[in-house]
Design an enzyme around this catalytic site. Structure first.
Site, mmCIF file in Angstrom:
data_model
loop_
_atom_site.group_PDB
_atom_site.id
_atom_site.type_symbol
_atom_site.label_atom_id
_atom_site.label_comp_id
_atom_site.label_asym_id
_atom_site.label_seq_id
_atom_site.Cartn_x
_atom_site.Cartn_y
_atom_site.Cartn_z
ATOM 1 N N HIS A 1 3.202 -3.386 6.739
ATOM 2 C CA HIS A 1 1.774 -2.648 6.510
ATOM 3 C C HIS A 1 2.013 -1.406 7.839
ATOM 4 O O HIS A 1 2.330 -2.076 8.973
ATOM 5 C CB HIS A 1 0.757 -3.272 6.722
ATOM 6 C CG HIS A 1 0.584 -4.071 5.185
ATOM 7 N ND1 HIS A 1 -0.746 -3.395 4.024
ATOM 8 C CD2 HIS A 1 1.046 -5.249 4.582
ATOM 9 C CE1 HIS A 1 -0.233 -4.356 3.170
ATOM 10 N NE2 HIS A 1 0.488 -5.624 3.216
ATOM 11 N N GLU B 1 1.748 3.449 3.070
ATOM 12 C CA GLU B 1 2.092 3.348 4.631
ATOM 13 C C GLU B 1 3.303 3.563 4.407
ATOM 14 O O GLU B 1 4.322 2.057 4.095
ATOM 15 C CB GLU B 1 0.919 2.033 4.589
ATOM 16 C CG GLU B 1 -0.200 1.636 4.261
ATOM 17 C CD GLU B 1 -0.852 0.087 4.542
ATOM 18 O OE1 GLU B 1 0.080 -0.740 5.023
ATOM 19 O OE2 GLU B 1 -2.066 0.676 4.274
ATOM 20 N N GLU C 1 1.773 -5.447 10.265
ATOM 21 C CA GLU C 1 0.339 -3.640 10.709
ATOM 22 C C GLU C 1 0.425 -4.399 12.183
ATOM 23 O O GLU C 1 0.785 -3.855 12.670
ATOM 24 C CB GLU C 1 -0.838 -5.044 10.868
ATOM 25 C CG GLU C 1 -1.823 -4.162 10.483
ATOM 26 C CD GLU C 1 -2.288 -3.838 8.982
ATOM 27 O OE1 GLU C 1 -1.836 -2.524 8.765
ATOM 28 O OE2 GLU C 1 -2.052 -4.216 8.626
ATOM 29 N N HIS D 1 1.111 -1.564 0.089
ATOM 30 C CA HIS D 1 0.213 -0.225 0.388
ATOM 31 C C HIS D 1 1.323 1.622 0.000
ATOM 32 O O HIS D 1 2.031 1.510 0.839
ATOM 33 C CB HIS D 1 -0.752 0.101 0.963
ATOM 34 C CG HIS D 1 -1.872 -1.114 1.556
ATOM 35 N ND1 HIS D 1 -1.717 -2.020 1.944
ATOM 36 C CD2 HIS D 1 -2.649 -1.570 0.221
ATOM 37 C CE1 HIS D 1 -2.914 -3.025 1.949
ATOM 38 N NE2 HIS D 1 -3.977 -2.951 0.561
#
Lengths: 309, 309
Positions: free
Chosen positions: A113, A22, A174, A19
């Site tokens: 992420h 990010e 994450e 992404h």
């Protein structure tokens, strides 16, 4: 207690910018490339910037979410002029790091992420990957700067849609809270520590260490909750309630406040005792998810070690 | 002590979504429109969503930063097919809420912004607008949920580039920390309280209250600092140091850490004792600003009241 042995895990890939907004993964990968960090002892390390055009534009994606492009069906479909950029890029990454499900795939793929939710370090993988779970257990036991938790997804391998599913073993790291388009040192340091501990574990594994089994806690998804919306316009009419905001992984009981309407009233949780994750995650507004609901599970791990021939 | 009197301040405009991914203003304006909140006592209230296409796209702007389009030169230039969307929209807003510098302009224009920096409530205006400064003093004295500070910019009116300069008096309400694309209830509540207190002040002013003068503290810009960069690629090679991150408005002394390089080393502040603002603001990466430096000033206000005829 059971014991499971695996071939050496010598090929490790770290991906960032899957992404494009990010930033921890973007800067982690760039720093690894600047330092030419391509081998640590028994482990070869490949670092990949997954979605360079989205990184340049500082957007999550250009045409479609790259991290939903890795099911068997999407990877094997035809490429035409109309194929979205991310689907083409997904197939490139699969050729470079996979092919998914094959003997040629990297042994472990970590994809980095960020979330705007207060999730600290959350490792995400498909259940039940003993290697991923052991690395989770190791990072959790070593890391002192932040809580470390795990989210186990339940899709079968062919339906697994995210980049880390291309490796023989895969973990999404994450980390948050961090706004999109911003890099925070505290969050960067958590990511770096998690990656360094993963490499340390792989080294120990390859050199013959046995990792004892035992129980670990994890979370598994049961659903999600959308924002209250205006029935005519579809516009959001509430924010996450201050008592829920930043309280990912804290149990939500019936009657607990979940939304504060912009007009002032409170909306309460109905249903079972569950654990909210991704509370007020930026990218999930478009997916109509204000937060995900999970239940807590206990997983019993076998001991693992390298296969001796 | 001096006294300055003004005509009644009966026409108030609230704008949001001037930057399309700063969500407090978007939802504040939508809620005011939903509640048809167009008059409170002596004050007519106009609420305007400034940049609807950018709001729909959840981007800061489509072609150019709308909040840099309100200098006299930009407002009066020719409109052609090549004129960027935001410049055309700026001229529309100037026609609706101004024209800037004219008797027809709204009496007070508040434009709502968010920052990813930990700035709590920061009112921004062009020095020295006694009305803006008195409203700042009032909000600061009444608001208990967050610190309230002021940033005084020094451009002359013709060079003032931001939307609030279209009103006879203007205030930008900058509130954070909030990620772009996200609405947090705590931040929304601060914005709502600031707007409600502004309307309360206007009511008291119009009904003949005298507001006593006195001293207020404010900050005024002296420069900005860019991120360390790779000399070849121009890529950022450091994050704001954890000791500076989230410490907007706390004095920075020579030798204090300001950046943590991704390779681990620390970069320190050189130069005078100054106050950092907009520390790690998302939108300023493209402007090559890691943080702004300001000095603290004390402003002596006259008392103000409505002009009696």
């Amino acid at each position: 207690m059971e014991h499971v042995s695996f071939l050496p895990l010598s090929r490790f890939a770290v991906c960032g910018g899957t992404h494009g907004n990010e930033m921890s993964g973007v800067y982690m990968v760039r720093e690894m490339q600047r330092q030419k960090a391509d081998r640590t002892g028994s482990v070869s390390v490949t670092s990949v910037l997954s979605n360079p055009p989205a990184v340049d534009a500082c957007r999550r994606y250009m045409e479609t979410d790259l991290n939903r492009c890795f099911t068997d069906a999407l990877l094997s479909g035809p490429t035409t002029d109309d194929t979205p950029y991310e689907l083409r890029r997904g197939r490139e990454l699969n050729a470079q790091l996979g092919p998914k499900g094959s003997r040629e795939a990297v042994d472990l793929l970590c994809d980095i992420h960020n979330t705007t939710a207060n999730m600290a370090v959350c490792l995400i993988f498909y259940s039940f990957d003993w290697i991923a779970l052991h690395i989770y257990k190791y990072i959790q036991s070593k890391m002192t700067s932040a809580p470390v938790r795990a989210l186990c997804l339940n899709e079968p391998p062919s339906e697994a849609y995210s980049l880390e599913s291309v490796g023989k073993h895969g973990i999404a790291i994450e980390v948050g809270p961090q706004p999109t388009g911003v890099v925070r040192a505290d969050i960067f340091n958590m990511v770096k520590e998690a990656v360094d501990l993963t490499i340390e574990w792989l080294q120990k594994f390859n050199s013959g260490s046995t990792f004892e089994g035992g129980e670990v806690e994890a979370y598994t998804p049961v659903g999600s909750v959308d924002y209250p919306r205006d029935p005519t316009t579809g516009e959001i009419t509430a924010a996450i309630h201050p008592q829920l905001q930043d309280n990912d992984f804290k149990v939500l009981r019936p009657g607990d406040p979940v939304f504060q309407l912009f007009s002032g009233e409170t909306v309460k949780h109905e249903g079972d005792d569950l654990y909210p994750l991704f509370v007020n995650e930026c990218a999930y507004y478009e997916k109509k998810v204000a937060f995900k609901l999970t239940k807590k599970i206990t997983v019993t791990l076998p001991s693992v070690g390298v296969k001796k021939d």
